[in-house]
Design a protein around this motif. Structure first.
Motif, PDB file in Angstrom:
ATOM      1  N   PHE A  49       0.831  -1.203   0.000  1.00  0.00           N
ATOM      2  CA  PHE A  49       0.000   0.000   0.000  1.00  0.00           C
ATOM      3  C   PHE A  49       0.865   1.252   0.000  1.00  0.00           C
ATOM      4  O   PHE A  49       0.629   2.180  -0.760  1.00  0.00           O
ATOM      5  CB  PHE A  49      -0.928  -0.001   1.217  1.00  0.00           C
ATOM      6  CG  PHE A  49      -2.213  -0.709   0.943  1.00  0.00           C
ATOM      7  CD1 PHE A  49      -3.254  -0.033   0.326  1.00  0.00           C
ATOM      8  CD2 PHE A  49      -2.381  -2.032   1.269  1.00  0.00           C
ATOM      9  CE1 PHE A  49      -4.438  -0.692   0.056  1.00  0.00           C
ATOM     10  CE2 PHE A  49      -3.551  -2.696   1.003  1.00  0.00           C
ATOM     11  CZ  PHE A  49      -4.583  -2.029   0.394  1.00  0.00           C
ATOM     12  N   ASN A 268      -7.165  10.126   0.338  1.00  0.00           N
ATOM     13  CA  ASN A 268      -7.061   8.801  -0.281  1.00  0.00           C
ATOM     14  C   ASN A 268      -6.076   7.929   0.461  1.00  0.00           C
ATOM     15  O   ASN A 268      -6.346   6.771   0.770  1.00  0.00           O
ATOM     16  CB  ASN A 268      -6.573   8.927  -1.729  1.00  0.00           C
ATOM     17  CG  ASN A 268      -7.657   9.445  -2.626  1.00  0.00           C
ATOM     18  OD1 ASN A 268      -8.800   9.560  -2.198  1.00  0.00           O
ATOM     19  ND2 ASN A 268      -7.306   9.772  -3.854  1.00  0.00           N
ATOM     20  N   GLN A 271      -7.368   6.749   3.730  1.00  0.00           N
ATOM     21  CA  GLN A 271      -8.332   5.663   3.583  1.00  0.00           C
ATOM     22  C   GLN A 271      -7.641   4.345   3.263  1.00  0.00           C
ATOM     23  O   GLN A 271      -7.954   3.303   3.831  1.00  0.00           O
ATOM     24  CB  GLN A 271      -9.331   5.998   2.482  1.00  0.00           C
ATOM     25  CG  GLN A 271     -10.404   6.953   2.963  1.00  0.00           C
ATOM     26  CD  GLN A 271     -11.315   7.379   1.845  1.00  0.00           C
ATOM     27  OE1 GLN A 271     -11.298   6.778   0.768  1.00  0.00           O
ATOM     28  NE2 GLN A 271     -12.095   8.419   2.081  1.00  0.00           N
ATOM     29  N   ASN A 272      -6.670   4.431   2.350  1.00  0.00           N
ATOM     30  CA  ASN A 272      -5.977   3.210   1.962  1.00  0.00           C
ATOM     31  C   ASN A 272      -5.141   2.655   3.101  1.00  0.00           C
ATOM     32  O   ASN A 272      -5.059   1.449   3.300  1.00  0.00           O
ATOM     33  CB  ASN A 272      -5.102   3.470   0.741  1.00  0.00           C
ATOM     34  CG  ASN A 272      -5.937   3.557  -0.510  1.00  0.00           C
ATOM     35  OD1 ASN A 272      -6.788   2.712  -0.741  1.00  0.00           O
ATOM     36  ND2 ASN A 272      -5.733   4.596  -1.289  1.00  0.00           N
ATOM     37  N   GLN A 273      -4.540   3.597   3.833  1.00  0.00           N
ATOM     38  CA  GLN A 273      -3.747   3.141   4.973  1.00  0.00           C
ATOM     39  C   GLN A 273      -4.640   2.499   6.017  1.00  0.00           C
ATOM     40  O   GLN A 273      -4.265   1.522   6.655  1.00  0.00           O
ATOM     41  CB  GLN A 273      -2.982   4.312   5.584  1.00  0.00           C
ATOM     42  CG  GLN A 273      -1.668   4.566   4.865  1.00  0.00           C
ATOM     43  CD  GLN A 273      -0.949   5.780   5.389  1.00  0.00           C
ATOM     44  OE1 GLN A 273      -1.560   6.632   6.021  1.00  0.00           O
ATOM     45  NE2 GLN A 273       0.331   5.861   5.119  1.00  0.00           N
ATOM     46  N   LEU A 275      -7.358   0.876   5.379  1.00  0.00           N
ATOM     47  CA  LEU A 275      -7.669  -0.446   4.847  1.00  0.00           C
ATOM     48  C   LEU A 275      -6.512  -1.407   5.138  1.00  0.00           C
ATOM     49  O   LEU A 275      -6.718  -2.526   5.606  1.00  0.00           O
ATOM     50  CB  LEU A 275      -7.921  -0.353   3.337  1.00  0.00           C
ATOM     51  CG  LEU A 275      -8.274  -1.666   2.662  1.00  0.00           C
ATOM     52  CD1 LEU A 275      -9.610  -2.178   3.158  1.00  0.00           C
ATOM     53  CD2 LEU A 275      -8.302  -1.497   1.151  1.00  0.00           C
TER      54      LEU A 275
END
Lengths: 409, 234
Positions: A49, A268, A271-273, A275
């Motif tokens: 990620f 973004n 959010q990805n982190q 996840l």
């Protein structure tokens, strides 16, 4: 308890009960091994990620124009919104406190020729600060500067792979290339961690591009780098106020979702982190389950071992073993086996993880690793639990009257 | 050597209490070879277990070599057992993964004797029971008689004040039984005090004194003319 004789006694017992030793050791080793590997994979996932989003700066807003979806201030719906140079200036002036830089980006593509070589590439007409938001790394030459913008010079900065394609081993700097009919001088070659696509890119000054496009002042998108100090919430507020500002300037209904799009990289990324963190949490949970299974396994084996040895312990007690000596023998043996096999399993896991590297990249696992602190902590936890698991039945065994233990039936 | 006064012992079996020993008075002098006889359920094994500190008495007093055996915690009992007593069991109770020499050396280990000395002593006692060549064998490689001789060597190794044998010949055939008794007699000849629990009259006859137990009391206590087991051994 820790005399040489005690150890000798333990080694003899271990040597002569190989299966038992192997089983308990194997349980511990496999428990720690799976824990280390799973935990490492979780970290590998996070790495992937970070790698995906790590090649660009995170303190960046991308602002795109869209089509309005509702009529407003006398304008009809479905009106195409366009940005121009004045928007750049306005943003720069109104939000100077919060932003580091503003740069436009005009996307294009076309045939690029050098001598006999030609190929289609994507181009980006940008300002000097575009270098920061894409984290473009100059290999040689320089990036576009303010003077290029002012003079509308026909200079181009090409990606590493563009140079490789068109120039082979030659040096591209100072050579002229043809981009869709216009001749540009190559002033720099760059590399980018973002992958091959990024390195097949050509940057030109946005003012030059506008001049060639019939002297327009239109731009495709605005890229804005805000000061990192304003933090995540500051970035969210900035995003809102810029949206409000542009909507009023372009006569867009404040509730229209389609007039302007703002892409907040920080949001973004967050959010990805998150996840990735959730995935890591799930993996850690499974790993913890493995450890617990290991603890239960070693507890079972210890209960069995003590049960199996009840008679032997009775004999030892009849021969003068004190309860302390009995507990000591069992505990020391269990701690010894769990320590050796625990660290063996841990090392196997660590070795496997470090040999993985990029091999599992297809499964979104990059460079899996485990913090040695966590690995050692888990191992020690298992050893301690193994000792406790051994202590309870050992104490029980030490309390059994020898006569009960020696009873034949 | 052993002094027992008014010894009582009962076991709780659920709601019932089983009164096994009902007031035993009993003395053993140093160098005696005493057979404790009785049918099963007479309390002879219980008596031996109490004498051996493997079990505790309910009432009465027990003095061993001048030391009152009372209110012993596990640790103290273990130390006294190690210092005063050697055990020989019907089912040998050798540790199956240790060879003969290691089995004999085990009580010495708990006495804190050094490794070298342990081995030397263990070999000495194995020689005494005629099994020196078998020192490296595991119990599973020995015959019943040999196992019991290893067990006797182990009991002797700690140089106890009293040797206690619970049906030492119970699992052996007559010939082997006599061999073991011959060994016990020889050990007794050397001055050791030995108690043998048995229900076989011929084994009891090889002792110097027979104590008869019935329903938890001593019904007969007589000195006998010892039958030498060597007469039966070729």
């Amino acid at each position: 308890m820790f005399s040489r004789d005690a150890w000798k006694e333990i080694f003899e017992t271990i040597q002569k009960n190989k299966l038992r030793t192997f089983l308990s050791g194997f349980t511990v080793a496999i428990g720690i091994f799976i824990f280390v590997v799973l935990y490492g994979f979780g970290n590998g996932l996070t790495n992937t990620f970070n790698k995906f989003f790590g090649d660009d700066a995170t303190n960046v807003l991308f602002i795109y124009p869209g089509n309005t979806s509702v009529p407003y201030a006398g304008y009809k719906a479905n009106r195409r919104i366009e940005f121009d140079n004045s928007d750049l200036k306005d943003i720069e002036e109104n939000f100077a406190m919060f932003i580091d830089y503003v740069t436009p980006r005009i996307n294009g593509n076309g045939m690029v020729k050098y001598k006999n070589e030609s190929n289609g590439y994507r181009t980006r007409a940008v300002g000097p600060s575009h270098q920061y938001n894409e984290k473009t790394i100059m290999m040689k030459g320089r990036f576009i500067n303010d003077l290029d913008i002012e003079n509308k010079t026909k200079y181009a900065v090409i990606g590493r792979l563009v140079e490789e394609d068109l120039f082979g081993r030659e040096n591209a700097i100072g050579e002229f290339i043809d981009i869709t009919g216009s001749s540009y001088k190559v002033i720099g070659v760059f590399q980018d961690d973002g992958g091959d696509n990024e390195e097949r890119m050509i940057y030109i000054p946005y003012s030059t591009k506008q001049l060639i496009d019939k002297n327009t002042d239109k731009i495709n998108q605005i890229i804005l780098g805000f000061k990192p100090q304003i933090g995540y919430s500051g970035a969210m507020t900035l995003e809102k106020s810029i949206e409000k500002f542009l909507k009023s300037k372009k006569f867009i209904n404040p509730n229209d979702q389609n007039g302007i799009f703002i892409n907040n990289v920080a949001d973004n990324l967050k959010q990805n982190q998150q996840l990735a963190k959730v995935l890591q949490l799930i993996v850690s949970f499974v790993a913890l389950g493995t450890i617990i299974a290991g603890i239960i396994g070693i507890s079972n084996i210890m209960v069995f071992v003590v049960k199996e040895r009840t008679k032997e312990l009775g004999i030892r007690k009849a021969l003068g073993a004190t309860p302390k000596a009995v507990i000591g023998t069992i505990l020391l043996e269990s701690i010894f086996i769990t320590t050796i096999s625990g660290f063996f399993g841990m090392m196997m896991g660590v070795v496997l993880l470090s040999s993985m590297g990029e091999k599992l990249e297809a499964y979104f696992i990059t460079d899996p690793y485990i913090d040695m602190g966590i690995a050692i902590f888990a191992t020690i936890l298992l050893i301690i639990c193994g000792a406790i698991a051994g202590y309870v039945p050992a104490r029980k065994a030490a309390r059994i009257k020898p006569i009960v233990a020696l009873r034949d039936e | 050597m052993i002094e027992i006064k008014n010894l009582h012992k009962s076991y709780k079996m659920g709601s019932n209490t089983l009164h096994v020993l009902k007031g035993i008075n009993f003395n053993v002098e140093a160098g005696e070879l005493v057979a404790i006889m009785g049918s099963s359920g007479s309390g002879k094994s219980t008596l031996l277990n109490i004498l051996g500190m493997l079990d505790v008495l309910d009432e009465g007093s027990y003095t061993l070599d001048g030391v009152p055996i009372i209110n012993l915690n596990e640790t103290k009992a273990a130390q006294y057992r190690n210092k005063f007593l050697g055990f020989v069991f019907q089912s040998f109770n050798l540790i199956n993964y240790k060879n003969a020499m290691e089995n004999v050396a085990l009580p010495l280990y708990y006495q804190g004797v050094g490794r070298k000395e342990r081995q030397e002593k263990a070999l000495k006692y194995l020689e005494q029971v005629g099994l020196k060549e078998w020192a490296g064998h595991l119990p599973s490689e020995l015959s019943g008689g040999q196992k019991q001789r290893v067990a006797i060597a182990r009991a002797l190794a700690a140089e106890p004040k009293v040797l206690m044998a619970d049906e030492p010949t119970g699992a052996l055939d007559s010939k082997t039984s006599y061999e073991v008794m011959d060994l016990i007699q020889k050990i007794n000849d050397a001055g050791n005090t030995i108690l043998v629990v048995t229900h076989e009259p011929d084994i009891a006859a090889m002792c110097k004194r027979i104590v008869h137990l019935k329903d938890g009391v001593i019904v007969e206590d007589k000195k006998v003319d010892q039958v030498r087991a060597s007469e039966y051994v070729q």
